[in-house]
Every structure is written in structure tokens, then in C-alpha cells.
Write a protein that holds these residues in place. Structure first.
Motif, PDB file in Angstrom:
ATOM      1  N   ASP A  98       0.399  -3.174  -7.857  1.00 41.84           N
ATOM      2  CA  ASP A  98      -0.783  -3.724  -7.184  1.00 41.84           C
ATOM      3  C   ASP A  98      -1.924  -3.753  -8.195  1.00 41.84           C
ATOM      4  O   ASP A  98      -2.492  -2.706  -8.528  1.00 41.84           O
ATOM      5  N   LYS A 101      -5.591  -2.683  -6.609  1.00 40.30           N
ATOM      6  CA  LYS A 101      -5.802  -1.261  -6.330  1.00 40.30           C
ATOM      7  C   LYS A 101      -5.452  -0.375  -7.516  1.00 40.30           C
ATOM      8  O   LYS A 101      -5.750   0.820  -7.495  1.00 40.30           O
ATOM      9  N   HIS A 103      -2.374   0.400  -8.517  1.00 38.87           N
ATOM     10  CA  HIS A 103      -1.234   1.238  -8.146  1.00 38.87           C
ATOM     11  C   HIS A 103      -0.083   1.057  -9.124  1.00 38.87           C
ATOM     12  O   HIS A 103       0.278  -0.079  -9.467  1.00 38.87           O
ATOM     13  N   VAL A 132      -1.222   9.689  -6.255  1.00 38.47           N
ATOM     14  CA  VAL A 132      -1.486   9.377  -4.851  1.00 38.47           C
ATOM     15  C   VAL A 132      -0.524  10.148  -3.967  1.00 38.47           C
ATOM     16  O   VAL A 132      -0.893  10.709  -2.939  1.00 38.47           O
ATOM     17  N   LEU A 142       3.749   7.651  -6.864  1.00 40.74           N
ATOM     18  CA  LEU A 142       2.786   6.553  -6.872  1.00 40.74           C
ATOM     19  C   LEU A 142       1.495   7.049  -7.516  1.00 40.74           C
ATOM     20  O   LEU A 142       0.918   8.039  -7.075  1.00 40.74           O
ATOM     21  N   LYS A 144      -2.501   6.028  -9.274  1.00 36.87           N
ATOM     22  CA  LYS A 144      -3.610   5.091  -9.157  1.00 36.87           C
ATOM     23  C   LYS A 144      -4.559   5.297 -10.320  1.00 36.87           C
ATOM     24  O   LYS A 144      -4.896   6.438 -10.666  1.00 36.87           O
ATOM     25  N   THR A 256       6.862   3.772  -1.199  1.00 38.47           N
ATOM     26  CA  THR A 256       5.462   3.576  -1.579  1.00 38.47           C
ATOM     27  C   THR A 256       4.622   3.139  -0.382  1.00 38.47           C
ATOM     28  O   THR A 256       3.454   3.527  -0.263  1.00 38.47           O
ATOM     29  N   GLU A 257       5.201   2.345   0.511  1.00 39.45           N
ATOM     30  CA  GLU A 257       4.474   1.957   1.725  1.00 39.45           C
ATOM     31  C   GLU A 257       4.130   3.176   2.566  1.00 39.45           C
ATOM     32  O   GLU A 257       3.026   3.281   3.116  1.00 39.45           O
ATOM     33  N   ILE A 259       3.773   6.301   1.467  1.00 38.84           N
ATOM     34  CA  ILE A 259       2.764   7.094   0.755  1.00 38.84           C
ATOM     35  C   ILE A 259       1.380   6.467   0.926  1.00 38.84           C
ATOM     36  O   ILE A 259       0.388   7.174   1.166  1.00 38.84           O
ATOM     37  N   ILE A 260       1.301   5.145   0.837  1.00 33.37           N
ATOM     38  CA  ILE A 260       0.015   4.458   0.981  1.00 33.37           C
ATOM     39  C   ILE A 260      -0.517   4.592   2.408  1.00 33.37           C
ATOM     40  O   ILE A 260      -1.705   4.849   2.625  1.00 33.37           O
ATOM     41  N   ASN A 261       0.363   4.454   3.397  1.00 34.65           N
ATOM     42  CA  ASN A 261      -0.070   4.464   4.795  1.00 34.65           C
ATOM     43  C   ASN A 261      -0.319   5.853   5.351  1.00 34.65           C
ATOM     44  O   ASN A 261      -1.217   6.049   6.175  1.00 34.65           O
ATOM     45  N   GLY A 263      -0.012   8.947   3.256  1.00 36.62           N
ATOM     46  CA  GLY A 263      -0.321   9.975   2.266  1.00 36.62           C
ATOM     47  C   GLY A 263       0.865  10.837   1.897  1.00 36.62           C
ATOM     48  O   GLY A 263       0.764  11.735   1.074  1.00 36.62           O
TER      49      GLY A 263
END
Length: 456
Positions: A98, A101, A103, A132, A142, A144, A256-257, A259-261, A263
Motif C-alpha cells: 500500500d 499508507k 504498508h 503494525v 505488517l 508501516k 494483513t486484512e 491485522i489492519i482491521n 490490530g
């Protein structure tokens, strides 16, 4: 003496064969019979900037057991084990997924224990990065970038479920810290597992050269789309022998989705136990194939139980994609995430059946408490079950002689608050303790009474 001379002559011939075209490279034609020579260069020029170099620094803590005879002479004040701290440095690779962001995905083992993470782009720019979230059992992390970077290139995900043995692969990474390196090969096998039985494994096997430092780098198809993250090799002394492994892109995307959504990784749970199909088992079941996941037990009140799966079923597909082994099923279910709705295809008594399943959430995750606070060293923590009367963080074990025991933390304790701040699970406890360096006042439910334990 003849064999060594023969070996030397073969090496010399190989070197000669390699060197000859170099002198004639300027004379090579751009076309053959009117057709341009095939090259991966245009694709690599477009996507390779998405692959970055990662360098880490940290402190490794090693523990050494002290013999009982020493402790006998020096008394009870001498601990059962002694800790030593050693600084370490490491190198690896990562992939930008990404650009807005900042990422970046890499292997968990690349950044595990790191206090400092630096990312170097293909144009030489260097940035500090932060973690992250990650999943040790799937070996995915992940990152950042701490500062926004302009002109980043991100890599697009491919559908790894569509891969076939024989498809071309290209590995991009930073082997041995040499810098950006590209190798090519094919998909040698799919659904490989067994490197570490405790982890979730469903590897792509490739003969594209992968070496130390390639970890976290990209495995791409001829369109430059990400099909996997290079993670391990099988070879003597850590050298490449044409057997490399990559985590499939679909697993990476799912993790990863989450972890992003959320944590963290909310691991999915089907609720079956079983194993691989052997020739003998297939014959006993009247099953004509050796592919699939054999179910020998369905856990009561699990997602599988509620959907109607039974012991003796052979699971052959997940969301319409073939399942070859129980290890593959285990890895895919775990990384899909809790709450996901899936379709399971089974063979039961020689007939094909389909089941709609909503995955449950695994409650088996445990955390070593020293990762959260030094005063909690020696305690293992996990989330409480939904069936427990009190929701919080459960102390599953306490090592004898540890700091946690000295603060009178006991196995079975349920931490329900810290410094008058309510916590219901490991995620909340971890997030709160990230900002706390001083004294902790733990509110604990111990049996039918509540106590406060002060940890320094």
C-alpha cells in the motif's frame, strides 16, 4: 589423481561457456526471425521498486540453567537460570502493498525481537518503520513507514489458488545483503508442509534461487503480480539447492486484512481433528483418491458441528478450491479469520456434499507475559473462553522462581484490569501496557474473590 583433474576441466568449460557471450554481447541481435527476444526486464523495471531491503537491530535474551550443585553452595538467593542480553543485527526483504499508507509485508522472523527497523527503497532512500502487527505461526508481519514517503510503488496481489505446477516464478530480494537480486524458476510443488509442525504451512515450492536475506521478498508471476512471500529454503548449510518455499499470496492477503482491521490475527477455527489420506485408509473408506483431509473427530458445538460435518467425512474442497491435505486445510482455515463464511465440500459414503460454515474463533493463542512487561516474566497468558464466568486475561502457567511468582501471581488468575483500566482480552492488555513503564496495579479475579497485585 584423474578425478580431480576431470572436475577442474568441467569447471573451466563451464566458465568458458559463460564468458564467451560476454565478449560478443554487443553483437547480439535484438530480433530473431523478425521477433523480439523475450525478456523479463520490462516487468521487473515496473514492479521491482516495490521490493525493499530491511535491516533490524535488537537485543536477544538467552537463558542458561544454573546447575543444582552451584545453587546448593551459594544458597537459595542464586536463581535457577541466568539471563544474558546480546545485541543482534539482521537483514531481510519486504514488499510494499500500500503506497499511500506505507504498508510493507515481510516475514515475522525477519523482525522478531527487533528494537529498530529500517527500510531502504530501491532509489536509496531510507526510512524508519514500525510493526503494525504480526503472526508468528504464519510467519507474516505488517510494517508501516513512520514518515510518509512520496513516489512509492506497490505490488498487486495475484490469486495464488490459481497457481499450477510448472508456472513460471521470479524471486526478488536481498540475498546476503548484496542488494536487489532477481532469480527465476517455476512452481515445483504446491501445498508443501512439514517444515515446522506447530506452524500453519501451505507453501509454494519453487526452484528460483532463494538464499539468506531473501526472506520477506517477493515471488511474482510473469505479470509482476505477487504470488508469494519467500520464507525458507531446504538445503545443506543454508545454501540454495533449488528447493525454496514461499507463503501464498492469498494467505498473506487474509492475514494483513485482519491485522489492519483488528490490530491482530483473529484465527479461524473449523473444529475438526484428523489427518492425511493414506492408501490403506482410502481403501477402507472405498475412496478412490489419496487427496483430501480425513476427519476423525468433530468437536462438540464447533463451527463444523453446527454446519453438519461428521467424523469419517473427507474434506475435498474449500470455497470451490481443491484441498489436497489436512495440513493445507488447517493453514487455510486458520488464516481466513474468525467469522468468515465458507463452503466446505466433502465426500461422505461415496457421495459429494456441500456445507455452509461460519468459522469460529480460536482460543488457543497464548502470549509470554515478558513481552508485555518485565515484571510479568515467567507467566503465560491467554484469552478467557466465552464459557468462563469472568472475561479477561487468564494466567495459564507461572514458572517457579520467576518474577511473576515473586509478585504472587498464580496460575488460574484472571486479569480484569490494570491501574483501574478495564481489560477484557490480550489485545486490550497489550495495547494498554505499551504505554506503561512504571508500577502496575493488576486487578485480578482469583476464584470467588478479587485481589490487587502490585508489579514493579
Amino acid at each position: 589423481m584423474k578425478k580431480p583433474l576431470l572436475a577442474l576441466s568441467v569447471v573451466a568449460l563451464s566458465l568458458g561457456s559463460i564468458m564467451t557471450p560476454l565478449h560478443a554481447s554487443a553483437a547480439l541481435p535484438l530480433q530473431v526471425d523478425g521477433n523480439e527476444l523475450p525478456s523479463l526486464a520490462p516487468m521487473l523495471e515496473r514492479v521491482s521498486p516495490a521490493v525493499v531491503n530491511i535491516s533490524v537491530e535488537g537485543t536477544m535474551v538467552s537463558k542458561q540453567q544454573i546447575p543444582e550443585s552451584f545453587r546448593f553452595f551459594f544458597g537459595d538467593e542464586l536463581p535457577a537460570e541466568q539471563s544474558q542480553e546480546r545485541p543482534f543485527r539482521g537483514l531481510g526483504s519486504g514488499v510494499i502493498i500500500d503506497s499511500e499508507k506505507g504498508h510493507i509485508i515481510t516475514n515475522y522472523h525477519v523482525i522478531n525481537g527487533a528494537d529498530s527497523i529500517k527500510v531502504q527503497l530501491s532509489d536509496g532512500r531510507e526510512f524508519d518503520a514500525e510493526l503494525v502487527g504480526g503472526d508468528k505461526m504464519s510467519d507474516i508481519a505488517l510494517l508501516k513507514l513512520k514518515k510518509k514517503a512520496k513516489g512509492l510503488t506497490q505490488m498487486e496481489f495475484a490469486d495464488s489458488d490459481k497457481l499450477r505446477v510448472g508456472d513460471f516464478t521470479v524471486a526478488i530480494g536481498n540475498p546476503f545483503g548484496l542488494g536487489k537480486t532477481v532469480t527465476s524458476g517455476i512452481v515445483s510443488a504446491l501445498g508443501r508442509s512439514g517444515l515446522n509442525l506447530e506452524n500453519f504451512e501451505n507453501f509454494i515450492q519453487t526452484d528460483a534461487a532463494i538464499n539468506s536475506g531473501n526472506s520477506g521478498g517477493a515471488l511474482v508471476d510473469l505479470n509482476g503480480k505477487l504470488i508469494g512471500i519467500n520464507t525458507a529454503i531446504l538445503g545443506p548449510n543454508g545454501g540454495n539447492v533449488g528447493i525454496g518455499f514461499a507463503i501464498p499470496s492469498n494467505m498473506i492477503h487474509n492475514l494483513t486484512e485482519q491485522i489492519i482491521n483488528y490490530g491482530e490475527v483473529k484465527r479461524g477455527m473449523l473444529g475438526v481433528q484428523g489427518g492425511e489420506i493414506t492408501a490403506e485408509l482410502a481403501q477402507a473408506l472405498g475412496y478412490e483418491s489419496s487427496r483430501g483431509a480425513f476427519v476423525n473427530q468433530v468437536l462438540p458445538d464447533s463451527a463444523a458441528d453446527k454446519a453438519g460435518l461428521q467424523a469419517g467425512d473427507v474434506i475435498v474442497s474449500l470455497n470451490g478450491k481443491k484441498i489436497s491435505t489436512f495440513s493445507e486445510l488447517r493453514a487455510k482455515v486458520a488464516t481466513l479469520g474468525a467469522g468468515k463464511k465458507i463452503k466446505i465440500g466433502v465426500i461422505r459414503d461415496g457421495k459429494n456434499k456441500q456445507f455452509d460454515v461460519t468459522l469460529g474463533e480460536s482460543q488457543s493463542q497464548q502470549t509470554k507475559a515478558e513481552q508485555l512487561h518485565p515484571g510479568l516474566t515467567g507467566a503465560s497468558l491467554s484469552n478467557t473462553q466465552k464459557s468462563d464466568a469472568q472475561q479477561g486475561v487468564k494466567v495459564t502457567s507461572v514458572t517457579k522462581g520467576s518474577p511473576a511468582e515473586s509478585y504472587e501471581i498464580e496460575q488460574g488468575d484472571i486479569i480484569i484490569g490494570v491501574n483501574r483500566h478495564r481489560v477484557s482480552n490480550l489485545k486490550e492488555l497489550s495495547k494498554y501496557l505499551e504505554k506503561q513503564d512504571g508500577v502496575l496495579a493488576l486487578n485480578i479475579q482469583r476464584g470467588d474473590r478479587r485481589v490487587v497485585v502490585v508489579v514493579r
